[in-house]
Design an enzyme around this catalytic site. Sequence first.
Site, PDB file in Angstrom:
ATOM      1  N   HIS A  89       0.829  -1.212   0.000  1.00  0.00           N
ATOM      2  CA  HIS A  89       0.000   0.000   0.000  1.00  0.00           C
ATOM      3  C   HIS A  89       0.860   1.257   0.000  1.00  0.00           C
ATOM      4  CE1 HIS A  89      -3.087   2.624   2.271  1.00  0.00           C
ATOM      5  NE2 HIS A  89      -3.546   2.452   1.038  1.00  0.00           N
ATOM      6  N   ARG A  90       0.851   1.965  -1.116  1.00  0.00           N
ATOM      7  CA  ARG A  90       1.714   3.143  -1.299  1.00  0.00           C
ATOM      8  C   ARG A  90       3.179   2.778  -1.092  1.00  0.00           C
ATOM      9  NH1 ARG A  90      -1.799   7.072   2.704  1.00  0.00           N
ATOM     10  NH2 ARG A  90      -3.766   5.978   2.327  1.00  0.00           N
TER      11      ARG A  90
ATOM     12  N   GLU B 286       0.694  -0.793  -4.835  1.00  0.00           N
ATOM     13  CA  GLU B 286      -0.491   0.064  -4.975  1.00  0.00           C
ATOM     14  C   GLU B 286      -0.057   1.503  -4.845  1.00  0.00           C
ATOM     15  OE1 GLU B 286      -3.854   2.557  -3.505  1.00  0.00           O
ATOM     16  OE2 GLU B 286      -1.933   2.130  -2.535  1.00  0.00           O
TER      17      GLU B 286
ATOM     18  N   ASP C 103      -1.319   5.946  -6.031  1.00  0.00           N
ATOM     19  CA  ASP C 103      -2.404   6.882  -6.328  1.00  0.00           C
ATOM     20  C   ASP C 103      -1.916   7.939  -7.309  1.00  0.00           C
ATOM     21  OD1 ASP C 103      -4.067   6.059  -3.706  1.00  0.00           O
ATOM     22  OD2 ASP C 103      -2.006   6.481  -3.107  1.00  0.00           O
TER      23      ASP C 103
ATOM     24  N   HIS D 180      -1.045  10.452  -2.305  1.00  0.00           N
ATOM     25  CA  HIS D 180      -2.353   9.989  -1.851  1.00  0.00           C
ATOM     26  C   HIS D 180      -3.347  11.134  -1.678  1.00  0.00           C
ATOM     27  CE1 HIS D 180      -5.470   8.895   1.097  1.00  0.00           C
ATOM     28  NE2 HIS D 180      -5.482   7.777   0.407  1.00  0.00           N
TER      29      HIS D 180
ATOM     30  N   GLU E 159      -4.633   3.656  -8.321  1.00  0.00           N
ATOM     31  CA  GLU E 159      -5.891   4.280  -7.914  1.00  0.00           C
ATOM     32  C   GLU E 159      -5.987   5.678  -8.506  1.00  0.00           C
ATOM     33  OE1 GLU E 159      -8.336   6.019  -4.072  1.00  0.00           O
ATOM     34  OE2 GLU E 159      -6.662   4.655  -3.715  1.00  0.00           O
TER      35      GLU E 159
ATOM     36  N   LYS F 170      -7.423   9.115  -8.123  1.00  0.00           N
ATOM     37  CA  LYS F 170      -7.947   9.850  -6.976  1.00  0.00           C
ATOM     38  C   LYS F 170      -8.930  10.929  -7.425  1.00  0.00           C
ATOM     39  CE  LYS F 170      -6.833   9.514  -3.270  1.00  0.00           C
ATOM     40  NZ  LYS F 170      -7.315   8.703  -2.118  1.00  0.00           N
TER      41      LYS F 170
ATOM     42  N   ASP G  16       0.218  -1.955   4.533  1.00  0.00           N
ATOM     43  CA  ASP G  16       1.337  -1.025   4.736  1.00  0.00           C
ATOM     44  C   ASP G  16       2.627  -1.763   5.085  1.00  0.00           C
ATOM     45  OD1 ASP G  16      -0.489   1.052   4.420  1.00  0.00           O
ATOM     46  OD2 ASP G  16      -0.695   1.428   6.575  1.00  0.00           O
TER      47      ASP G  16
END
Length: 248
Positions: free
Chosen positions: A10-11, A37, A39, A52, A114, A116, A231
């Site tokens: 995640h990020r 992943e 954004d 993000h 993703e 945003k 994370d």
Amino acid sequence: MKIDTKIIAHRGSKGTRPENTLISFQTAIDEGADGIETDVHFSKDNQLVVMHDETVDRTTNGSGRIVDKNLAEIKHLDAGIRFSPEFKGTAVPTLQEVVDLLIKDHFTGIFNLELKTNKIQYPGIEETVFNYFASVDFPFQLIYSSFNAHSLEILNQLDPQLAGAKLFKTAAKQAKALKKDHMIADFHPDIRWLKRHPFFAPAQNLRPWTVNSTEDMQYCFERNMAAIITDYPARAIQVRTEMGRGLE
């Protein structure tokens, strides 16, 4: 039972590195994550910026909205110092820089992007992202996701074969309607919601977020979900390995 659940960072390795930076993505890859992943937003000059939040305040030494800054201004920000002085001088990456890193590393896992667009619409961002990837020979599996159903519908119209997923905290009915209309293939629900609604969808269509506790990781691995978004990819890999040994 073999655990097939993929581990998506995640990020990047957000728990141990400044989120959505090249060092965070590289760390996740080095740790063995099955996916990354991130954004994407539009800057003032319509450049694809990886961050993000809609503003730069939380993760950089600057302030204000991404959409009000051009790329040159964003590149002058420090995206590491707020996480730790150790990472002072870390830059905000563009989408192209992230993709270049994955290509350099011959990364063949999942790249979950993703859009945003749930708070700021960024007109045209879907077409820009689509056209960018159409021009790149990339080795990874591209998955689009968004909280904004309209963005997923636009991407589906551009290419019905694209892999799309609906992000949601509680809006399950909208997500199911998108899948029924073949606008998306999978669901990315909040793990807290999913645990309250365990029969929402088949495990192979689920990639919950943000799965950080050992208990939640075990919950997802026991059910052999498609993936978890976490994370802490290194911790998740360890838990999956230990559980896999126990099932032998």
